[in-house]
Design a protein around this motif. Sequence first.
Motif, PDB file in Angstrom:
ATOM      1  N   LEU A 131      10.125  13.344  18.739  1.00  0.00           N
ATOM      2  CA  LEU A 131       8.600  12.851  18.888  1.00  0.00           C
ATOM      3  C   LEU A 131       7.932  13.595  17.926  1.00  0.00           C
ATOM      4  N   SER A 132       8.027  15.059  17.789  1.00  0.00           N
ATOM      5  CA  SER A 132       7.459  15.923  16.984  1.00  0.00           C
ATOM      6  C   SER A 132       7.555  15.573  15.347  1.00  0.00           C
ATOM      7  N   LEU A 133       8.566  15.304  14.937  1.00  0.00           N
ATOM      8  CA  LEU A 133       8.971  14.662  13.646  1.00  0.00           C
ATOM      9  C   LEU A 133       8.446  13.228  13.764  1.00  0.00           C
ATOM     10  N   THR A 134       8.507  12.503  14.422  1.00  0.00           N
ATOM     11  CA  THR A 134       7.699  11.171  14.400  1.00  0.00           C
ATOM     12  C   THR A 134       6.410  11.266  14.095  1.00  0.00           C
ATOM     13  N   LYS A 135       5.702  12.341  14.816  1.00  0.00           N
ATOM     14  CA  LYS A 135       4.328  12.291  14.541  1.00  0.00           C
ATOM     15  C   LYS A 135       4.010  12.704  13.186  1.00  0.00           C
ATOM     16  N   GLY A 189       9.819  21.016  20.907  1.00  0.00           N
ATOM     17  CA  GLY A 189      10.659  21.828  22.066  1.00  0.00           C
ATOM     18  C   GLY A 189      10.434  21.117  23.317  1.00  0.00           C
ATOM     19  N   TYR A 190       9.612  20.073  23.443  1.00  0.00           N
ATOM     20  CA  TYR A 190       9.452  19.443  24.653  1.00  0.00           C
ATOM     21  C   TYR A 190      10.718  18.441  24.696  1.00  0.00           C
ATOM     22  N   THR A 191      11.097  18.642  26.051  1.00  0.00           N
ATOM     23  CA  THR A 191      12.384  17.340  26.089  1.00  0.00           C
ATOM     24  C   THR A 191      12.683  17.481  27.731  1.00  0.00           C
ATOM     25  N   THR A 192      12.996  16.305  28.191  1.00  0.00           N
ATOM     26  CA  THR A 192      13.371  15.842  29.624  1.00  0.00           C
ATOM     27  C   THR A 192      14.776  15.935  29.834  1.00  0.00           C
ATOM     28  N   ARG A 193      15.494  16.061  28.563  1.00  0.00           N
ATOM     29  CA  ARG A 193      17.178  15.971  28.688  1.00  0.00           C
ATOM     30  C   ARG A 193      17.527  17.274  28.380  1.00  0.00           C
ATOM     31  N   LYS A 194      18.701  17.536  29.022  1.00  0.00           N
ATOM     32  CA  LYS A 194      19.465  18.896  29.045  1.00  0.00           C
ATOM     33  C   LYS A 194      19.907  19.370  27.933  1.00  0.00           C
ATOM     34  N   ARG A 195      20.487  18.294  27.250  1.00  0.00           N
ATOM     35  CA  ARG A 195      20.883  18.772  25.690  1.00  0.00           C
ATOM     36  C   ARG A 195      19.985  18.206  24.655  1.00  0.00           C
ATOM     37  N   GLY A 196      18.821  17.869  24.810  1.00  0.00           N
ATOM     38  CA  GLY A 196      18.057  17.764  23.903  1.00  0.00           C
ATOM     39  C   GLY A 196      17.078  18.776  23.209  1.00  0.00           C
ATOM     40  N   TRP A 197      16.724  18.732  21.975  1.00  0.00           N
ATOM     41  CA  TRP A 197      16.046  19.686  21.139  1.00  0.00           C
ATOM     42  C   TRP A 197      14.609  19.473  21.278  1.00  0.00           C
ATOM     43  N   GLY A 198      14.118  18.222  21.624  1.00  0.00           N
ATOM     44  CA  GLY A 198      12.596  18.289  21.724  1.00  0.00           C
ATOM     45  C   GLY A 198      11.938  18.087  20.355  1.00  0.00           C
ATOM     46  N   PHE A 224      10.304   5.687   7.853  1.00  0.00           N
ATOM     47  CA  PHE A 224       9.692   4.682   8.960  1.00  0.00           C
ATOM     48  C   PHE A 224      10.753   4.176   9.852  1.00  0.00           C
ATOM     49  N   ASP A 225      11.969   3.850   9.118  1.00  0.00           N
ATOM     50  CA  ASP A 225      13.162   3.616  10.121  1.00  0.00           C
ATOM     51  C   ASP A 225      13.161   4.884  11.128  1.00  0.00           C
ATOM     52  N   TRP A 226      13.177   6.172  10.703  1.00  0.00           N
ATOM     53  CA  TRP A 226      13.493   7.077  11.309  1.00  0.00           C
ATOM     54  C   TRP A 226      12.754   7.317  12.558  1.00  0.00           C
ATOM     55  N   VAL A 227      11.193   6.885  12.403  1.00  0.00           N
ATOM     56  CA  VAL A 227      10.201   6.753  13.426  1.00  0.00           C
ATOM     57  C   VAL A 227      10.629   5.701  14.525  1.00  0.00           C
ATOM     58  N   LEU A 228      11.016   4.601  14.032  1.00  0.00           N
ATOM     59  CA  LEU A 228      11.528   3.449  14.955  1.00  0.00           C
ATOM     60  C   LEU A 228      12.691   3.801  15.529  1.00  0.00           C
ATOM     61  N   GLU A 229      13.840   4.641  14.955  1.00  0.00           N
ATOM     62  CA  GLU A 229      14.634   5.193  15.808  1.00  0.00           C
ATOM     63  C   GLU A 229      14.687   6.166  16.872  1.00  0.00           C
ATOM     64  N   ASN A 282      14.203   7.139  22.480  1.00  0.00           N
ATOM     65  CA  ASN A 282      13.566   7.432  23.741  1.00  0.00           C
ATOM     66  C   ASN A 282      13.760   6.569  24.803  1.00  0.00           C
ATOM     67  N   ALA A 283      13.253   5.407  24.218  1.00  0.00           N
ATOM     68  CA  ALA A 283      13.226   4.133  25.416  1.00  0.00           C
ATOM     69  C   ALA A 283      14.364   3.927  25.808  1.00  0.00           C
ATOM     70  N   VAL A 284      15.611   3.633  25.230  1.00  0.00           N
ATOM     71  CA  VAL A 284      16.530   3.538  25.753  1.00  0.00           C
ATOM     72  C   VAL A 284      17.112   4.953  26.811  1.00  0.00           C
TER      73      VAL A 284
END
Length: 406
Positions: free
Chosen positions: A363-367, A351-360, A294-299, A304-306
């Motif tokens: 949020l998939s793991l969070t869900k 795979g969805y991400t808006t950052r150039k270095r993101g893996w996307g 659950f901490d992983w979800v919050l993280e 993402n918010a930051v």
Amino acid sequence: MNPYQQKRTWKYSLLAFAVVIASGSLFYTSYLVRNIAQSERTRAQVWALSMKQITSSDDADFLSYVIAVRDSSTVPAIIVNEQGDMKFTRGLDSTKTFIKMDPQELKLKKQTYDLDYFKGELQYMKEQHEPIRIKMLGDNLLVYYKDSDLLRQLKIFPYVQLSVIAIFLMVAYTAFSSSRRSEQNQVWVGLAKETAHQLGTPISSLMAWIVLIKDKFNAEDDPLMAEMENDVKRLEIVADRFSKIGSKPKLETHSVYEVVKDFVDYFKVRVSDKISFELTGNRRLIAGLNIPLFDWVLENLLKNAVNAIEGTGSIKVNISGSRAKKQVFIDVTDTGKGIPRSKFETVFQPGYTTRKRGWGLGLSLTKRIINNYHNGQIMVRDSEVGKGTTFRIVLKSLNNDTKTTS
């Protein structure tokens, strides 16, 4: 274009290609049906004219030829006069008759008197085709006919064919996707457990080094050492998270507010001072949680918010519940750049991400953690481009004093 969008594009392209094939098949079959229908009407006309010739010709040879032509027609037909009385039938059930006959005669001919059957067939023919008009024996007659069995089968054949193909493709696609997901899951589970195993040794060494540094430099109360120890413990939690992937985690009863508060307190000192944090809501709500996951979800949500906040902003976490639905709501709201409404579901795709270095994958793991391991839900509750986003986590409440708040 990210891998998910590319995959979706290929799916749409294949679907469009399948639609083109199906449309072509239906068009060609429709073309055949029209030609056969015209051919059958021509045969019905020939049959009607042959009936007329039989009654008007005295030439025996010509008459036998006409009878042969008449009998070669396979088109079911009924001849009626202008008053609607049936005079003759062709290609219908030979065990039935529309003429009331002596019971003994019917028995000898192995027939039954069934006027309703012929009336039903006549009505069906009237609905299918316009009649062919002929004049025979001084009477104006109407010839009604219906499509042959071959033509009727041909009309429905493409739909049956497309249905079978569609069912086969769906079953094949489902089986293929399930097999592929199973293989991918096995790879990810193996990689995660191996990562946890590899992290174990250096984490243990770091914990031992911290203890030695405290003893050697008498730094038991040094706040820097305390933060280092917190970070190492966080690494230990991360390794524990990866070790739990692929197995059903154990859920324990916890105060949702306290679990969220502990993580927010840890997280907020590790981001820019330009971003403020606020935690509000019901402190009495209880739910089944696996704290490392659950901490992983919050993280993931807080990171993402930051990242969504450019410069100065705020992040608010509110905890509420519904007594009627026995649910706990955790809303994470930021003042970042927001998400377009069309992307509310897409953001949870791998795979969805808006950052150039993101893996996307965050949020998939969070869900997955919320849906599969905590039997809950996560969604984009609200978002407006340029103003911010609110993610909502829904968990099952384990207490009976849940206050109804939105």
